[in-house]
Design an enzyme around this catalytic site. Structure first.
Site, short mmCIF file in Angstrom:
data_model
loop_
_atom_site.label_atom_id
_atom_site.label_comp_id
_atom_site.label_asym_id
_atom_site.label_seq_id
_atom_site.Cartn_x
_atom_site.Cartn_y
_atom_site.Cartn_z
N CYS A 40 0.85 -1.20 0.00
CA CYS A 40 0.00 0.00 0.00
C CYS A 40 0.88 1.25 0.00
O CYS A 40 2.00 1.24 0.52
CB CYS A 40 -0.91 0.00 1.22
SG CYS A 40 -2.07 1.40 1.26
N ASP A 42 0.43 3.77 1.73
CA ASP A 42 0.40 4.34 3.08
C ASP A 42 1.82 4.65 3.59
O ASP A 42 2.70 3.78 3.57
CB ASP A 42 -0.31 3.35 4.02
CG ASP A 42 -0.69 3.99 5.34
OD1 ASP A 42 0.21 4.52 6.03
OD2 ASP A 42 -1.88 3.98 5.69
N ARG A 44 2.97 4.87 6.38
CA ARG A 44 3.39 4.13 7.58
C ARG A 44 3.88 2.72 7.27
O ARG A 44 4.23 1.97 8.17
CB ARG A 44 2.23 4.08 8.58
CG ARG A 44 1.77 5.45 9.04
CD ARG A 44 0.41 5.38 9.71
NE ARG A 44 -0.63 4.98 8.76
CZ ARG A 44 -1.92 4.85 9.08
NH1 ARG A 44 -2.32 5.05 10.30
NH2 ARG A 44 -2.80 4.50 8.17
N HIS A 96 -2.03 -4.06 4.92
CA HIS A 96 -1.86 -3.65 6.32
C HIS A 96 -3.22 -3.42 6.95
O HIS A 96 -4.18 -3.02 6.28
CB HIS A 96 -0.98 -2.39 6.42
CG HIS A 96 -1.61 -1.16 5.87
ND1 HIS A 96 -2.24 -0.22 6.64
CD2 HIS A 96 -1.75 -0.74 4.59
CE1 HIS A 96 -2.71 0.75 5.86
NE2 HIS A 96 -2.43 0.46 4.61
N CYS A 99 -6.26 -0.21 6.81
CA CYS A 99 -6.00 0.46 5.52
C CYS A 99 -7.13 1.45 5.20
O CYS A 99 -8.31 1.09 5.19
CB CYS A 99 -5.88 -0.58 4.41
SG CYS A 99 -5.52 0.12 2.80
ZN LIG Z 1 -3.45 1.18 2.98
#
Ligand SMILES: [Zn+2]
Length: 206
Positions: A40, A42, A44, A96, A99
């Site tokens: 992803c 993302d 993080r 993750h 999400c």
């Molecule tokens: Zn995500």
């Protein structure tokens, strides 16, 4: 602020070169990663960092909610290059928990353009509607995060790129993992596939 990033970069490059003299020269000559990471976007979930791999060791593709769609020229090109040119041995789909893409897909808000991307997650949610019945929203989101990884592993196996490699008897396995932002730990969803047995007949290429 941007100046800080460039200053960080200089320090990092110096540190790397100091630790391993000739590091960048060697990397510049070639990359030979064993792994393709599909994760992803993302912020993080930084791919190399969470699995402790150095530059040159992980070929990476990231998009919102780590989707592998046959019509996504970007993702399929990455897959093609990784398998046929770099000859990676492992493809890891790493989702993750929590999400944002998955959470949005379970909602009903009009988000504009991205709704077309999230639609694929809605389809998975609809397919598994009978098991996504938990009252707790986080539990539903997290379960769909796992089911999404499983579906993307299947999508990868259904591509010609992967099937061609298997036809040639090449060592190539697809894995599904999920990362927890809360404790930094990756769990293996044990949905590995490394041959045609994992693919329903209709998706098999002769
Ligand atoms: Zn995500």
């Amino acid at each position: 602020m941007l100046g800080d990033l460039l200053a960080n970069n200089r320090r990092w490059a110096e540190k790397m070169e100091k630790q391993t003299p000739g590091f960048f020269k060697q990397l510049a000559a070639q990359q030979k990663p064993d792994y393709l990471w599909i994760g992803c976007s993302d912020s993080r979930v930084p791919a190399n960092e969470i699995v402790g791999l150095m530059p040159g060791e992980l070929f990476v593709h990231r998009n919102i909610a780590n989707l592998v769609l046959p019509t996504d020229l970007n993702c399929i090109s990455v897959l093609h290059y990784a398998v046929e040119v770099l000859q990676v041995k492992h493809i890891i789909v790493c989702g993750h928990y929590g999400c944002g893409g998955v959470r949005a897909a379970l909602g009903h808000q009009d988000l504009g353009l991205i709704d077309n991307w999230l639609r694929h997650l809605k389809d998975i949610g609809y397919t598994y509607r009978d098991i996504l019945t938990m009252d707790d929203e986080d539990a539903r989101v997290n379960r769909l995060c796992e089911l999404n990884v499983k579906q993307q592993v299947a999508n990868i196996c259904r591509t010609k790129v992967v099937q061609r490699a298997w036809q040639q008897g090449r060592e190539l396995a697809v894995h599904g993992w999920i990362y927890s932002i809360e404790d930094g730990v990756i769990n293996d969803l044990v949905v590995d596939a490394d041959d045609f047995a994992s693919i329903p007949d209709i998706y098999c290429v002769e």
